[in-house]
Design a protein around this motif. Structure first.
Motif, mmCIF file in Angstrom:
data_model
loop_
_atom_site.group_PDB
_atom_site.id
_atom_site.type_symbol
_atom_site.label_atom_id
_atom_site.label_comp_id
_atom_site.label_asym_id
_atom_site.label_seq_id
_atom_site.Cartn_x
_atom_site.Cartn_y
_atom_site.Cartn_z
ATOM 1 N N THR A 1 43.503 32.327 54.864
ATOM 2 C CA THR A 1 43.738 31.289 53.861
ATOM 3 C C THR A 1 45.209 31.207 53.443
ATOM 4 O O THR A 1 45.719 30.136 53.181
ATOM 5 C CB THR A 1 42.891 31.556 52.594
ATOM 6 O OG1 THR A 1 43.096 32.921 52.197
ATOM 7 C CG2 THR A 1 41.423 31.304 52.848
ATOM 8 N N VAL A 2 45.890 32.359 53.384
ATOM 9 C CA VAL A 2 47.260 32.373 52.853
ATOM 10 C C VAL A 2 48.301 32.877 53.864
ATOM 11 O O VAL A 2 49.335 32.250 54.065
ATOM 12 C CB VAL A 2 47.322 33.256 51.572
ATOM 13 C CG1 VAL A 2 48.742 33.350 51.035
ATOM 14 C CG2 VAL A 2 46.374 32.732 50.515
ATOM 15 N N VAL A 3 48.020 34.013 54.484
ATOM 16 C CA VAL A 3 49.041 34.632 55.347
ATOM 17 C C VAL A 3 49.222 33.817 56.632
ATOM 18 O O VAL A 3 50.338 33.411 56.964
ATOM 19 C CB VAL A 3 48.682 36.109 55.675
ATOM 20 C CG1 VAL A 3 49.764 36.744 56.561
ATOM 21 C CG2 VAL A 3 48.512 36.910 54.393
ATOM 22 N N LEU B 1 39.736 36.347 47.456
ATOM 23 C CA LEU B 1 39.007 36.388 48.729
ATOM 24 C C LEU B 1 38.089 35.178 48.811
ATOM 25 O O LEU B 1 37.254 34.950 47.932
ATOM 26 C CB LEU B 1 38.154 37.673 48.786
ATOM 27 C CG LEU B 1 37.085 37.704 49.881
ATOM 28 C CD1 LEU B 1 37.710 37.694 51.274
ATOM 29 C CD2 LEU B 1 36.203 38.936 49.719
ATOM 30 N N ARG B 2 38.272 34.382 49.818
ATOM 31 C CA ARG B 2 37.319 33.298 50.081
ATOM 32 C C ARG B 2 37.349 32.995 51.573
ATOM 33 O O ARG B 2 38.319 33.310 52.276
ATOM 34 C CB ARG B 2 37.603 32.057 49.240
ATOM 35 C CG ARG B 2 38.932 31.420 49.495
ATOM 36 C CD ARG B 2 39.163 30.200 48.620
ATOM 37 N NE ARG B 2 40.492 29.683 48.888
ATOM 38 C CZ ARG B 2 40.796 28.879 49.892
ATOM 39 N NH1 ARG B 2 39.863 28.463 50.715
ATOM 40 N NH2 ARG B 2 42.039 28.486 50.091
ATOM 41 N N GLN B 3 36.264 32.401 52.015
ATOM 42 C CA GLN B 3 36.151 32.100 53.442
ATOM 43 C C GLN B 3 36.965 30.842 53.753
ATOM 44 O O GLN B 3 36.782 29.823 53.088
ATOM 45 C CB GLN B 3 34.672 31.873 53.746
ATOM 46 C CG GLN B 3 34.375 31.680 55.200
ATOM 47 C CD GLN B 3 32.908 31.328 55.393
ATOM 48 O OE1 GLN B 3 32.028 31.859 54.708
ATOM 49 N NE2 GLN B 3 32.637 30.443 56.325
ATOM 50 N N ALA B 4 37.848 30.917 54.761
ATOM 51 C CA ALA B 4 38.585 29.710 55.162
ATOM 52 C C ALA B 4 37.573 28.724 55.732
ATOM 53 O O ALA B 4 36.581 29.130 56.348
ATOM 54 C CB ALA B 4 39.639 30.074 56.205
ATOM 55 N N GLU B 5 37.833 27.456 55.515
ATOM 56 C CA GLU B 5 36.875 26.430 55.977
ATOM 57 C C GLU B 5 36.628 26.496 57.473
ATOM 58 O O GLU B 5 35.530 26.222 57.955
ATOM 59 C CB GLU B 5 37.396 25.040 55.606
ATOM 60 C CG GLU B 5 36.935 24.600 54.238
ATOM 61 C CD GLU B 5 37.614 23.335 53.786
ATOM 62 O OE1 GLU B 5 37.964 22.510 54.635
ATOM 63 O OE2 GLU B 5 37.784 23.201 52.552
#
Ligand code: DC
Length: 230
Positions: free
Chosen positions: A138-140, A196-200
């Motif tokens: 999601t970010v890195v 923490l979340r699941q990327a789409e």
């Protein structure tokens, strides 16, 4: 033409992310980076400098950040990299329960994340990296060619981490491990900074009922699929 890709593996604590990441990196001759170890190294610094009691002194920790250097050194025996804190190998210390109990508040500090995310992005510039953590897809590396989100049932995760710690000689109960996992999941998913979340576009592996081999074969088939399209 090189067809090296970056692989992002995210998920809850003790889902076997590092195990899968290490196996994939070995198979593909890629670099494996355990980003949790980097947050743990900074937590160890905070513990060593009495910055965690009665609660994390984030102001002081932020002031100290320029003095904190986190790096890696390949360990042939383990077939993976050990984490270094200001040049000292701390791979063993960072796995202690005291670090696990204090890491989530440290990982929730914006400035800590900024420092480590920049470092992680540098490591992935040349591609050929398998990185595991909470915010990799999601970010890195939001553009990672392959993103995997791992999960497993609470019972299985706690039992796995308990066995791992026992094997390493830690004197700990299953209840303590369950409590720690629950608290970390809560802070990791609800924090403001890069929760923490699941990327789409992530592919999900629930390994509650998968063998290590099945999981590896599945992930490897995704790598091949993605590489064929690249
Ligand atoms: O993967 P681990 O259990 O060793 O990670 C330790 C802690 O670090 C975890 O509770 C959350 C944090 N972490 C994070 O916030 N972002 C990452 N990319 C990796 C770990």
């Amino acid at each position: 033409m090189s067809s090296r890709i970056n692989i992002a593996i995210d998920g809850y604590s003790s889902c076997g992310k590092s195990t899968l990441a290490r196996e994939l990196a070995k198979e593909l001759d890629y670099v494996f980076i355990d980003t949790g170890a980097m947050y743990r190294a900074i937590t160890l610094y905070a513990l060593q400098h009495n910055l965690t009691k009665p609660e994390l002194n984030s102001k002081k920790l932020i002031e100290c950040l320029p003095e904190i250097e986190v790096s890696f050194e390949y360990n042939k025996t383990r077939g993976a990299s050990d984490v270094l804190l200001n040049g000292k190998n701390v791979e063993k210390e960072i796995r202690q329960m005291e670090v696990s109990n204090n890491v989530s508040p440290v990982a929730a500090v914006k400035e800590v994340r900024k420092k480590l995310v920049e470092l992680q992005q540098k490591m992935g510039e040349q591609k050929g990296v398998v990185m595991d953590g909470r915010d990799i897809g999601t970010v890195v590396f939001p553009d990672a060619e392959l993103k995997i989100f791992m999960t497993a049932s609470d019972e299985i995760r706690a039992q796995r981490r308990f066995n791992e710690l026992k094997e390493k000689g830690n004197n700990i109960t299953l209840v303590e491990v369950q409590k720690n996992l629950k608290e970390r999941d809560h802070i990791d998913t609800t924090r403001v900074e890069d929760p923490l979340r699941q990327a789409e576009d992530a592919r999900v592996i629930d390994n509650s009922d998968l063998t290590r081999e099945n999981q590896f074969e599945l992930a490897l088939s995704w790598v091949e699929e993605v590489k064929a399209l690249a």
